[in-house]
Motif scaffolding. Structure first.
Motif, PDB file in Angstrom:
ATOM      1  N   UNK A 538      35.470  17.161  43.101  1.00 36.75           N
ATOM      2  CA  UNK A 538      36.132  18.147  43.962  1.00 36.75           C
ATOM      3  C   UNK A 538      35.082  19.008  44.656  1.00 36.75           C
ATOM      4  N   UNK A 539      35.136  19.116  45.978  1.00 38.05           N
ATOM      5  CA  UNK A 539      34.298  20.108  46.655  1.00 38.05           C
ATOM      6  C   UNK A 539      34.826  21.505  46.362  1.00 38.05           C
ATOM      7  N   UNK A 540      34.092  22.525  46.767  1.00 38.31           N
ATOM      8  CA  UNK A 540      34.484  23.901  46.445  1.00 38.31           C
ATOM      9  C   UNK A 540      35.879  24.222  46.959  1.00 38.31           C
ATOM     10  N   UNK A 541      36.173  23.830  48.235  1.00 35.90           N
ATOM     11  CA  UNK A 541      37.502  24.138  48.757  1.00 35.90           C
ATOM     12  C   UNK A 541      38.581  23.344  48.024  1.00 35.90           C
ATOM     13  N   UNK A 542      38.216  22.148  47.542  1.00 30.70           N
ATOM     14  CA  UNK A 542      39.173  21.354  46.774  1.00 30.70           C
ATOM     15  C   UNK A 542      39.487  21.989  45.437  1.00 30.70           C
ATOM     16  N   UNK A 543      38.492  22.627  44.834  1.00 34.40           N
ATOM     17  CA  UNK A 543      38.731  23.316  43.569  1.00 34.40           C
ATOM     18  C   UNK A 543      39.693  24.488  43.776  1.00 34.40           C
ATOM     19  N   UNK A 544      39.527  25.221  44.877  1.00 38.05           N
ATOM     20  CA  UNK A 544      40.441  26.331  45.176  1.00 38.05           C
ATOM     21  C   UNK A 544      41.865  25.819  45.393  1.00 38.05           C
ATOM     22  N   UNK A 545      41.996  24.716  46.116  1.00 40.04           N
ATOM     23  CA  UNK A 545      43.315  24.130  46.341  1.00 40.04           C
ATOM     24  C   UNK A 545      43.930  23.675  45.021  1.00 40.04           C
ATOM     25  N   UNK A 546      43.107  23.064  44.168  1.00 35.69           N
ATOM     26  CA  UNK A 546      43.573  22.639  42.849  1.00 35.69           C
ATOM     27  C   UNK A 546      44.144  23.824  42.069  1.00 35.69           C
ATOM     28  N   UNK A 547      43.463  24.967  42.110  1.00 34.68           N
ATOM     29  CA  UNK A 547      43.945  26.143  41.388  1.00 34.68           C
ATOM     30  C   UNK A 547      45.264  26.650  41.989  1.00 34.68           C
ATOM     31  N   UNK A 548      45.417  26.586  43.307  1.00 31.59           N
ATOM     32  CA  UNK A 548      46.683  27.014  43.926  1.00 31.59           C
ATOM     33  C   UNK A 548      47.817  26.069  43.546  1.00 31.59           C
ATOM     34  N   UNK A 549      47.514  24.774  43.475  1.00 21.82           N
ATOM     35  CA  UNK A 549      48.536  23.813  43.067  1.00 21.82           C
ATOM     36  C   UNK A 549      48.924  24.023  41.603  1.00 21.82           C
ATOM     37  N   UNK A 550      47.973  24.445  40.785  1.00 24.56           N
ATOM     38  CA  UNK A 550      48.293  24.762  39.383  1.00 24.56           C
ATOM     39  C   UNK A 550      49.270  25.940  39.310  1.00 24.56           C
ATOM     40  N   UNK A 570      47.123  17.640  35.175  1.00 23.69           N
ATOM     41  CA  UNK A 570      45.994  18.079  35.994  1.00 23.69           C
ATOM     42  C   UNK A 570      45.430  16.944  36.837  1.00 23.69           C
ATOM     43  N   UNK A 571      45.373  15.736  36.271  1.00 28.07           N
ATOM     44  CA  UNK A 571      44.788  14.609  36.994  1.00 28.07           C
ATOM     45  C   UNK A 571      45.524  14.365  38.309  1.00 28.07           C
ATOM     46  N   UNK A 572      46.840  14.542  38.319  1.00 26.73           N
ATOM     47  CA  UNK A 572      47.617  14.354  39.546  1.00 26.73           C
ATOM     48  C   UNK A 572      47.293  15.447  40.551  1.00 26.73           C
ATOM     49  N   UNK A 573      47.164  16.684  40.074  1.00 24.52           N
ATOM     50  CA  UNK A 573      46.828  17.788  40.985  1.00 24.52           C
ATOM     51  C   UNK A 573      45.421  17.618  41.553  1.00 24.52           C
ATOM     52  N   UNK A 574      44.493  17.115  40.745  1.00 22.86           N
ATOM     53  CA  UNK A 574      43.141  16.842  41.243  1.00 22.86           C
ATOM     54  C   UNK A 574      43.205  15.828  42.383  1.00 22.86           C
ATOM     55  N   UNK A 575      43.984  14.768  42.191  1.00 18.86           N
ATOM     56  CA  UNK A 575      44.117  13.754  43.239  1.00 18.86           C
ATOM     57  C   UNK A 575      44.741  14.346  44.504  1.00 18.86           C
ATOM     58  N   UNK A 576      45.713  15.248  44.337  1.00 20.07           N
ATOM     59  CA  UNK A 576      46.310  15.908  45.507  1.00 20.07           C
ATOM     60  C   UNK A 576      45.266  16.761  46.235  1.00 20.07           C
ATOM     61  N   UNK A 577      44.452  17.485  45.465  1.00 21.39           N
ATOM     62  CA  UNK A 577      43.434  18.333  46.076  1.00 21.39           C
ATOM     63  C   UNK A 577      42.374  17.502  46.788  1.00 21.39           C
ATOM     64  N   UNK A 578      42.119  16.289  46.282  1.00 24.97           N
ATOM     65  CA  UNK A 578      41.152  15.408  46.927  1.00 24.97           C
ATOM     66  C   UNK A 578      41.716  14.775  48.196  1.00 24.97           C
TER      67      UNK A 578
END
Length: 744
Positions: A538-550, A570-578
């Protein structure tokens, strides 16, 4: 995503569970279950055992009965199945008589595919009679026995009731049996097959290796608590479990963590059942990130997103440690397993062992403790030792994901000393343990040595130049490297093996790690966060998106009264953020998104992704770049549009569900999301004005969180109608705010 219609098994996997591929070994077990064969399946925690009987249950005619030892485990499994649109339920002591009757009738009518029960209920005459009627009317397809190691008295969690399950086998001799467990030695596996009279079973033993778990051992001293604070400070909202030996240490550590800003709850058998259940639920639902517990916590808990498991005190055996630490990272994402070791903790365990009345139990417990200590003190690959305990050999020289592999200490050549030790084992006729061999090597004048004339051996006293600790360290290294064998019946007798003779004959040299002079430096919080982000790709912006999806997942889960991971792991949210999906096909291609979750969550999650990306000018994974994203969520999914069309034609919620062959709560979700997307839905047709007024008043009094409003209104009001009113209320507030700004 198009499913392969020529492969009904793969099609069912994606449709019901959202996975495009099986994990290693899963498909083979599913196929054998569909063929009606008995099976014994050994898969590690997080390896996907549940799917190997849940998927066949959907493809076979009739009912699958699942034997499960704990109420929490049943609730967890059924919650996940129902959220995937699968007809499953349980009958246990938490079920009211009225509900039990309804569930029994549903089973008799063929409306269920899976029924979970405890072994005690399974063996009751009333339940066996129910199974007879089910077998006659709709058929029994499979008997799945979870936590099957409980059958064996050699297992670490033997339960006598499990031993009697063979009675069910005798009653339904044609019913295939699928036994599943995460931890079972060869002796336990043989006992399971014998006790259940499995017929030429297919035995599947998966690798015990969990490559996503990082293992580390640290010295336990006055700095350890500060290190624990640093670990939790790396990701303050990430779930973690801390295991302690005693109730008192659990309470004290939980209190200290809270005093230092880490939200933590205690869990142990001394708490009242209601308080214990409440603490467990708050942890599972992500209301509090850290649970400090004795080993009373964990069995049957399927929370997949635990990012760290810490043993603050010494575990009592390697099998228990493997199982407890294995509760981290069940979703396949990176997780950390940390053990704090001190010889003071070892002395406490030895004292508890000495209180056991049975000498045989004491002997076995001491051997198990010695194995744990050897693991903690070892300087070779942690994973190699763990896998070796279960009879598995690690491929390659090291695992690349433990402290000893990532920060190895220098090695030293000790072939001559190893030959001395192995020769002494041979001359003592392979009948003694490590300490006696070391005593002979060092020329001890003990009564045991004198009585057996071991002071006359050529190896007596040839190791006087080295300390007892040095010889013990060498002996443990030989065991860990497979150059020496030790019996596991509680007596810890050393035995030579073919590799031992290679050393003795000079065909193999022996290298062991030097004793580290200082404690390994721990990874800083910032380094670890960067490392985790890189591991999750996850890039930095992807990590932020992952946290919002959480956060979005948490809100939806609270509204439905389920743990967040039931909505998506979490694995599904990571894929969404990617991948940032926007179309229906893109969303369904995400791992963990099946047909039901596409229906339920497409609009709300893609809308959140769109809003996030627009605010930061980030690209979306939109199929057609000629159609730029709009400020408010676009209703691209045909399923939601079809619901909207039928509603505008005047059909009721129930009529739409019947027309579309969907569940009413799915249509309810569509309407909520349509309101949130800005569609003009007539709320009066969905919630009577009088009821709506009371719900609105409750929201004005308590705010917008669902749970307190539901508790205030009581059972007379459903979560569905409360969600509809909240969506309508939020949209009205937005519109009024816009009008007020325009007037100004």
């Amino acid at each position: 995503m198009l499913l392969d219609t020529l492969d009904p098994i793969a099609q069912a996997l994606k449709q019901h569970f959202g996975h495009a591929d099986f994990r290693a070994g899963q498909r083979e077990v599913v196929e054998q279950a569909l063929a009606g064969l008995d099976q014994l399946v050994l898969m590690p925690t997080g390896g996907g055992k549940s799917l190997t009987y849940q998927l066949p249950a959907l493809l076979l005619p009739g009912l699958t009965v699942v034997v499960s030892p704990l109420i929490a485990l049943m609730h967890d499994q059924v919650n996940r199945l129902r959220d995937n649109g699968i007809a499953a339920t349980f009958i246990n002591s938490s079920t009211t008589p009225e509900e039990r009757t309804r569930r029994e009738q549903a089973a008799l009518k063929g409306e269920l595919k899976l029924l979970y029960v405890a072994p005690e209920r399974l063996l009751s005459e009333g339940f066996l009679g129910l199974l007879d009627r089910i077998d006659e009317r709709v058929g029994l397809s499979l008997l799945a026995i979870d936590e099957a190691h409980c059958i064996s008295e050699w297992g670490h969690d033997f339960r006598p009731e499990y031993r009697k399950i063979v009675q069910v086998r005798e009653r339904y001799p044609q019913l295939p049996v699928l036994c599943l467990t995460a931890t079972a030695t060869e002796r336990v596996r043989e006992d399971i097959v014998r006790q259940l009279a499995l017929k030429t079973p297919h035995v599947h033993i998966a690798s015990f290796n969990r490559p996503n778990l990082y293992y580390e051992v640290r010295s336990k001293d006055r700095r350890s608590f500060a290190e624990l604070l640093d670990l939790f400070g790396e990701a303050p909202d990430a779930s973690a479990i801390v295991y302690c030996q005693s109730r008192k240490s659990v309470e004290q550590l939980a209190e200290r963590l809270n005093e230092n800003g880490i939200r933590a709850l205690p869990y142990h058998a001394g708490l009242g059942a209601k308080e214990r259940s409440n603490h467990q639920e708050r942890f599972i639902c992500d209301d509090v990130p850290v649970l400090v517990a004795t080993v009373a916590f964990g069995m049957g808990i399927g929370k997949p997103d635990v990012r760290a498991v810490v043993h603050y005190d010494l575990p009592r055996n390697l099998e228990g440690y493997y199982q407890e630490s294995g509760r981290a990272g069940r979703d396949g994402q990176p997780a950390k397993c940390l053990l704090f070791f001190s010889h003071g903790d070892r002395a406490k365990v030895e004292y508890m062992i000495a209180q056991k009345p049975d000498a045989s139990e004491q002997r076995i417990a001491r051997q198990q403790l010695n194995q744990v200590v050897a693991y903690a003190e070892s300087t070779i690959c942690r994973r190699r030792i763990q896998l070796g305990y279960f009879g598995e050999v690690l491929g390659g020289e090291n695992c690349g994901n433990c402290d000893n592999c990532l920060s190895p200490v220098a090695s030293e050549e000790r072939t001559v000393d190893a030959q001395k030790l192995l020769s002494c084992v041979a001359r003592c006729q392979e009948r003694f343990g490590m300490r006696h061999i070391v005593d002979v090597l060092r020329g001890a004048n003990s009564q045991k040595i004198q009585e057996r004339s071991h002071d006359k051996l050529s190896t007596y006293g040839i190791g006087k130049d080295r300390s007892e600790d040095e010889w013990l360290r060498l002996g443990r290294a030989l065991l860990h490297q497979g150059l020496l064998t030790e019996t596991t019946d509680g007596y810890s007798v050393l035995k030579l093996n073919p590799r031992s003779w290679e050393v003795l004959q000079g065909r193999q040299s022996v290298l062991i790690a030097q004793v580290a002079s200082t404690q390994k430096a721990s990874t800083t919080g910032r380094q670890r966060r960067t490392q985790l982000r890189e591991e999750m790709q996850l890039p930095a912006e992807g990590e932020d998106l992952f946290q919002q999806l959480r956060q979005l997942r948490k809100r939806l889960a609270d509204e439905q009264g389920v743990p967040p991971y039931v909505v998506f792991p979490d694995a599904t949210l990571v894929a969404m953020a990617q991948q940032r999906p926007q179309s229906e096909a893109q969303f369904q291609a995400i791992p963990g998104v099946g047909h039901r979750k596409l229906e339920a969550y497409f609009t709300v999650f893609t809308g959140a992704i769109r809003t996030y990306c627009e605010a930061r000018n980030l690209p979306l994974a939109v199929a057609s770049p000629a159609q730029p994203p709009k400020a408010r969520p676009e209703l691209e999914v045909s399923s939601h549009r079809r619901t909207l069309e039928l509603f505008e034609r005047g059909l009721s919620l129930e009529a739409i569900a019947e027309e579309r062959s969907l569940k009413p709560n799915t249509i309810e979700n569509h309407l909520v999301e349509l309101i949130e997307a800005g569609e003009d839905i007539d709320i009066d047709r969905l919630v009577q004005p009088g009821r709506r007024s009371l719900i609105v008043a409750a929201f004005h009094r308590l705010g917008l969180p669902m749970k307190p409003v539901k508790e205030l209104l009581g059972e007379a009001y459903s979560y569905g109608e409360i969600r509809l009113v909240r969506a309508w209320l939020e949209r009205s507030d937005r519109e009024n705010s816009f009008i007020e700004k325009g007037a100004k």
